[in-house]
Scaffold this motif. Structure first.
Motif, PDB file in Angstrom:
ATOM      1  N   LYS A 173      71.386  17.086  97.354  1.00 24.77           N
ATOM      2  CA  LYS A 173      71.048  18.241  98.178  1.00 24.77           C
ATOM      3  C   LYS A 173      72.210  19.216  98.278  1.00 24.77           C
ATOM      4  O   LYS A 173      72.025  20.440  98.207  1.00 24.77           O
ATOM      5  CB  LYS A 173      70.631  17.784  99.579  1.00 24.77           C
ATOM      6  N   GLN A 174      73.437  18.696  98.414  1.00 17.99           N
ATOM      7  CA  GLN A 174      74.594  19.585  98.528  1.00 17.99           C
ATOM      8  C   GLN A 174      74.879  20.347  97.240  1.00 17.99           C
ATOM      9  O   GLN A 174      75.609  21.349  97.250  1.00 17.99           O
ATOM     10  CB  GLN A 174      75.843  18.804  98.947  1.00 17.99           C
ATOM     11  N   SER A 175      74.283  19.894  96.131  1.00 16.67           N
ATOM     12  CA  SER A 175      74.474  20.596  94.862  1.00 16.67           C
ATOM     13  C   SER A 175      73.525  21.784  94.707  1.00 16.67           C
ATOM     14  O   SER A 175      73.859  22.751  94.021  1.00 16.67           O
ATOM     15  CB  SER A 175      74.285  19.633  93.690  1.00 16.67           C
ATOM     16  N   TYR A 176      72.332  21.693  95.311  1.00 15.56           N
ATOM     17  CA  TYR A 176      71.351  22.771  95.112  1.00 15.56           C
ATOM     18  C   TYR A 176      71.091  23.607  96.365  1.00 15.56           C
ATOM     19  O   TYR A 176      70.556  24.714  96.277  1.00 15.56           O
ATOM     20  CB  TYR A 176      70.027  22.217  94.596  1.00 15.56           C
ATOM     21  N   GLU A 177      71.473  23.120  97.544  1.00 15.61           N
ATOM     22  CA  GLU A 177      71.134  23.813  98.786  1.00 15.61           C
ATOM     23  C   GLU A 177      71.788  25.195  98.831  1.00 15.61           C
ATOM     24  O   GLU A 177      72.989  25.345  98.589  1.00 15.61           O
ATOM     25  CB  GLU A 177      71.582  22.973  99.977  1.00 15.61           C
ATOM     26  N   ASN A 178      70.980  26.204  99.120  1.00 18.28           N
ATOM     27  CA  ASN A 178      71.440  27.601  99.235  1.00 18.28           C
ATOM     28  C   ASN A 178      72.100  28.121  97.962  1.00 18.28           C
ATOM     29  O   ASN A 178      72.976  28.982  98.019  1.00 18.28           O
ATOM     30  CB  ASN A 178      72.411  27.746 100.414  1.00 18.28           C
ATOM     31  N   THR A 179      71.698  27.579  96.810  1.00 17.53           N
ATOM     32  CA  THR A 179      72.234  28.062  95.540  1.00 17.53           C
ATOM     33  C   THR A 179      71.146  28.809  94.770  1.00 17.53           C
ATOM     34  O   THR A 179      69.953  28.550  94.935  1.00 17.53           O
ATOM     35  CB  THR A 179      72.768  26.921  94.659  1.00 17.53           C
ATOM     36  N   TYR A 180      71.608  29.700  93.917  1.00 13.80           N
ATOM     37  CA  TYR A 180      70.698  30.506  93.094  1.00 13.80           C
ATOM     38  C   TYR A 180      71.278  30.559  91.687  1.00 13.80           C
ATOM     39  O   TYR A 180      72.485  30.781  91.514  1.00 13.80           O
ATOM     40  CB  TYR A 180      70.552  31.910  93.682  1.00 13.80           C
ATOM     41  N   SER A 200      74.513  28.491  81.794  1.00 14.33           N
ATOM     42  CA  SER A 200      73.824  28.311  83.071  1.00 14.33           C
ATOM     43  C   SER A 200      74.817  28.476  84.215  1.00 14.33           C
ATOM     44  O   SER A 200      75.879  27.847  84.225  1.00 14.33           O
ATOM     45  CB  SER A 200      73.177  26.926  83.150  1.00 14.33           C
ATOM     46  N   VAL A 201      74.476  29.342  85.154  1.00 11.88           N
ATOM     47  CA  VAL A 201      75.331  29.628  86.310  1.00 11.88           C
ATOM     48  C   VAL A 201      74.519  29.423  87.579  1.00 11.88           C
ATOM     49  O   VAL A 201      73.338  29.781  87.632  1.00 11.88           O
ATOM     50  CB  VAL A 201      75.855  31.080  86.274  1.00 11.88           C
ATOM     51  N   ASN A 202      75.136  28.835  88.598  1.00 12.08           N
ATOM     52  CA  ASN A 202      74.529  28.882  89.929  1.00 12.08           C
ATOM     53  C   ASN A 202      75.617  29.213  90.945  1.00 12.08           C
ATOM     54  O   ASN A 202      76.771  28.819  90.784  1.00 12.08           O
ATOM     55  CB  ASN A 202      73.778  27.599  90.280  1.00 12.08           C
ATOM     56  N   VAL A 203      75.247  29.972  91.976  1.00 15.38           N
ATOM     57  CA  VAL A 203      76.215  30.410  92.980  1.00 15.38           C
ATOM     58  C   VAL A 203      75.682  30.158  94.384  1.00 15.38           C
ATOM     59  O   VAL A 203      74.474  30.137  94.624  1.00 15.38           O
ATOM     60  CB  VAL A 203      76.552  31.917  92.847  1.00 15.38           C
ATOM     61  N   ARG A 204      76.617  29.970  95.292  1.00 17.67           N
ATOM     62  CA  ARG A 204      76.339  29.950  96.723  1.00 17.67           C
ATOM     63  C   ARG A 204      77.269  30.968  97.336  1.00 17.67           C
ATOM     64  O   ARG A 204      78.491  30.899  97.131  1.00 17.67           O
ATOM     65  CB  ARG A 204      76.577  28.560  97.299  1.00 17.67           C
ATOM     66  N   LEU A 205      76.712  31.895  98.071  1.00 20.82           N
ATOM     67  CA  LEU A 205      77.515  32.964  98.667  1.00 20.82           C
ATOM     68  C   LEU A 205      77.921  32.641 100.095  1.00 20.82           C
ATOM     69  O   LEU A 205      77.309  31.794 100.760  1.00 20.82           O
ATOM     70  CB  LEU A 205      76.735  34.281  98.641  1.00 20.82           C
ATOM     71  N   SER A 206      78.936  33.342 100.571  1.00 25.14           N
ATOM     72  CA  SER A 206      79.334  33.244 101.974  1.00 25.14           C
ATOM     73  C   SER A 206      78.225  33.793 102.860  1.00 25.14           C
ATOM     74  O   SER A 206      77.301  34.466 102.386  1.00 25.14           O
ATOM     75  CB  SER A 206      80.626  34.042 102.209  1.00 25.14           C
ATOM     76  N   ASN A 207      78.296  33.504 104.133  1.00 22.45           N
ATOM     77  CA  ASN A 207      77.231  33.925 105.044  1.00 22.45           C
ATOM     78  C   ASN A 207      77.035  35.436 105.077  1.00 22.45           C
ATOM     79  O   ASN A 207      75.915  35.925 105.263  1.00 22.45           O
ATOM     80  CB  ASN A 207      77.524  33.418 106.461  1.00 22.45           C
ATOM     81  N   ARG A 214      80.793  29.153  96.317  1.00 18.05           N
ATOM     82  CA  ARG A 214      80.902  28.171  95.236  1.00 18.05           C
ATOM     83  C   ARG A 214      80.190  28.712  94.015  1.00 18.05           C
ATOM     84  O   ARG A 214      79.091  29.280  94.123  1.00 18.05           O
ATOM     85  CB  ARG A 214      80.272  26.832  95.637  1.00 18.05           C
ATOM     86  N   LEU A 215      80.794  28.537  92.861  1.00 18.68           N
ATOM     87  CA  LEU A 215      80.159  28.915  91.597  1.00 18.68           C
ATOM     88  C   LEU A 215      80.285  27.760  90.629  1.00 18.68           C
ATOM     89  O   LEU A 215      81.342  27.120  90.542  1.00 18.68           O
ATOM     90  CB  LEU A 215      80.808  30.175  91.013  1.00 18.68           C
TER      91      LEU A 215
END
Length: 295
Positions: A173-180, A200-207, A214-215
């Protein structure tokens, strides 16, 4: 005609593992979209096969109690891309496998077979590596969990020991949660072709949607095995959303990849693809996450 010696057909995973122990040289047959071609070409002529395709316990996708996504290895590419869990939480994985072959191949080919072949061009491999997937590998002695990052040992070689088989692929879950995420494939043809390069890229942005929290970025056909670019990831950590971010990711990727020249593309062309695809995939992933790349 297919030139093989014996075909064993287990009715359970346990029976398949017993057969594998009794016949260690036998090959596991899943969808067959790769192995049957090699048999027909003569590369695997005279082999023994253990047909696991009908083992329903190795097929399907579910969301586990801890929030991790479990993908069984016999799940077809079509079922991966269509499954509601994948569409909701890691749609980029579905988008990646949708670019494999044609509809017939995607209906019969399996995600487990795709990564167990160990080829660097596997379309599912880059996204699974970018999401820190963990593999469930089973033998008669039990189950061992292996980070997918450690699975590829070399071209066409993976860490499956004697008597073992892949029984699960997990994304925490911590790998995919809030990632795009975004997957880009460059090939000589627009369809039904293996990748000249994949990213393949996935990112999680700050609030506040202004910085990279995280990228993760991974490449196929940029080295002998699919690989993560840890330098690019470190360069992006905490970075603002601007053109300098894209350049930092691109330069970091160039520092980690090791492409070679083949009949499909020169080393120099692949390096150019690495740089450009890293920029484009990062930009799109940021935009999917609700951010904007500023000048």
């Amino acid at each position: 005609m297919y030139n093989f010696n014996n075909l064993y057909e287990p009715t359970s995973v346990e029976e398949a593992l017993r057969m594998k122990k009794e016949h260690p040289q036998a090959l596991l047959l899943a969808g067959g979209s790769d192995i049957l071609i090699k048999i027909r070409e003569g590369k695997l002529a005279g082999c023994d096969l253990i047909n696991i395709y009908c083992l329903e316990e190795l097929r399907g996708i579910c969301l586990e109690d801890d929030g991790s996504i479990l993908i069984r290895p016999l799940t077809s590419f079509t079922d991966v891309s269509m499954h509601p869990v994948i569409r909701k939480y890691v749609p980029v994985l579905g988008e990646a496998v949708d670019q494999i072959g044609g509809p017939q191949v995607r209906n019969i080919g399996t995600i487990g077979g795709n990564i167990c072949n160990g080829v660097t061009s596997a379309d599912s491999a880059t996204t699974l590596k970018a999401y820190d997937a963990t593999l469930e590998i089973t033998s008669l002695d039990g189950i061992r969990l292996l980070p997918y990052a450690e699975f590829n040992l070399g071209p066409g070689k993976v860490d499956l020991r004697e008597g073992e088989m892949l029984t699960g692929i997990r994304i925490a879950k911590q790998s995919y949660e809030n990632t795009y995420g975004q997957y880009i494939k460059y090939a000589m043809r627009k369809a039904m072709d293996i990748a000249t390069l994949g990213c393949s890229v996935n990112v999680r942005l700050s609030n506040d949607k202004k910085h990279i929290d995280r990228l993760r970025i991974a490449f196929g056909v940029a080295a002998p095995t699919p690989l993560r670019s840890t330098t690019a990831e470190a360069n992006a950590q905490g970075h603002g959303l601007n053109e300098q971010l894209l350049e930092a990711v691109a330069q970091g990727a160039l520092a980690d990849v090791k492409p070679r020249t083949s009949w499909r593309a020169s080393k120099e062309f692949r390096l150019q693809l690495v740089k450009e695809m890293a920029r484009r995939a990062t930009k799109t992933a940021v935009e999917k996450a609700g951010g904007t790349i500023n000048g």
